[in-house]
Design a protein around this motif. Structure first.
Motif: not given
Length: 272
Positions: A139, A144-146, A148-149, A158
């Motif tokens: 957090r 949080q939304d990356r 799995s990349h 990033q």
């Protein structure tokens, strides 16, 4: 009337220190003295930046503090342990379990996802993942939304935030960051510096950062200035402007010291 002086604020704990730290490369006439007897304390729960011209010894200082390079003389202690006296096996364990590292190059494993890169130190050490702490770090770094990349699917900023999260997930005593924004654009650099700042303020982390950038140094609680292998100045509660001013003063001092003094009545070369 009570005229007793007000009590001084409490001194922060010391998380890492060096005494008489010397690092010499080579021997004899070709020897280079990268560190020339440094005494320094780094405070727990603080962000400390180290600055100086190329060759001043700032990266060498960090590498010796982190056990990445052995000093020629003096002692280094981190979290109560004498790093400078450790065997290679103990150093490896210390770096794995108690220290975090962020470098200019992101050093991510390209075949692993962001989440797998973050938890890699725990997996290597066969330590369980503290999900609450992992979630707090993720957090704080805003990924949080990356998770799995893979690194190739992430921007440079990033990727560096993944590297920062990896450095923090083991709850290290100290995070050492060597030019962590050197490969980033200004927006990504602000994101990474903001995360390092939050890791200190919100997670209680201790961070030692090498940088050449006054803006990056302004995120620190304290800036140390090195020249010729020595600490020559320090600045508390820095701003980009105050760091620039202090660097300018140090540069002028160095140039003045390097200017040869002509004999009385003789103009220096080039002066008419």
């Amino acid at each position: 009337m009570n005229t007793a002086p007000a009590p001084l604020p409490p001194t922060p704990d010391v998380i890492a220190s060096a005494r008489g730290l010397v690092k010499t490369y080579g021997r004899g006439d070709t020897a280079v003295h990268a560190l020339a007897g440094i005494d320094v304390d780094f405070e727990r729960g603080r962000l400390t930046a180290t600055m100086g011209p190329s060759g001043s010894g700032k990266s060498t200082l960090m590498h010796c503090m982190a056990g990445l390079d052995r000093p020629t003389g003096g002692t280094v202690e981190v979290d109560g342990q004498t790093v400078s006296a450790m065997s290679e096996r103990r150093l490896t364990r210390l770096r794995r379990d108690q220290l975090g590292f962020v470098f200019q190059a992101f050093n991510l494993v390209p075949t692993l996802t962001a989440l797998e890169n973050i938890t890699l130190p725990l997996d290597i050490a066969r330590r369980p993942v503290d999900r609450d702490h992992l979630d707090a770090v993720v957090r704080a770094v805003g990924l949080q939304d990356r998770l799995s990349h893979k690194p190739g699917e992430l921007s440079g900023g990033q990727q560096q935030r993944v590297a920062c999260a990896r450095a923090l997930v083991t709850r290290p005593a100290v995070v050492f960051a060597d030019e962590p924004t050197g490969n980033l654009d200004s927006t990504s650099a602000r994101d990474v510096l903001g995360f390092l700042r939050r890791s200190v303020d919100e997670l209680g982390q201790s961070v030692v950062m090498v940088t050449h950038d006054p803006t990056a140094a302004s995120y620190a609680d304290r800036v140390l200035f090195l020249a010729d292998g020595r600490i020559v100045d320090e600045l508390r509660e820095p701003t980009a402007e105050s760091v620039l001013e202090r660097l300018g003063a140090l540069t002028r001092r160095a140039e003045s010291a390097a200017t040869p003094v002509a004999p009385s009545g003789v103009a220096p070369a080039g002066v008419r």
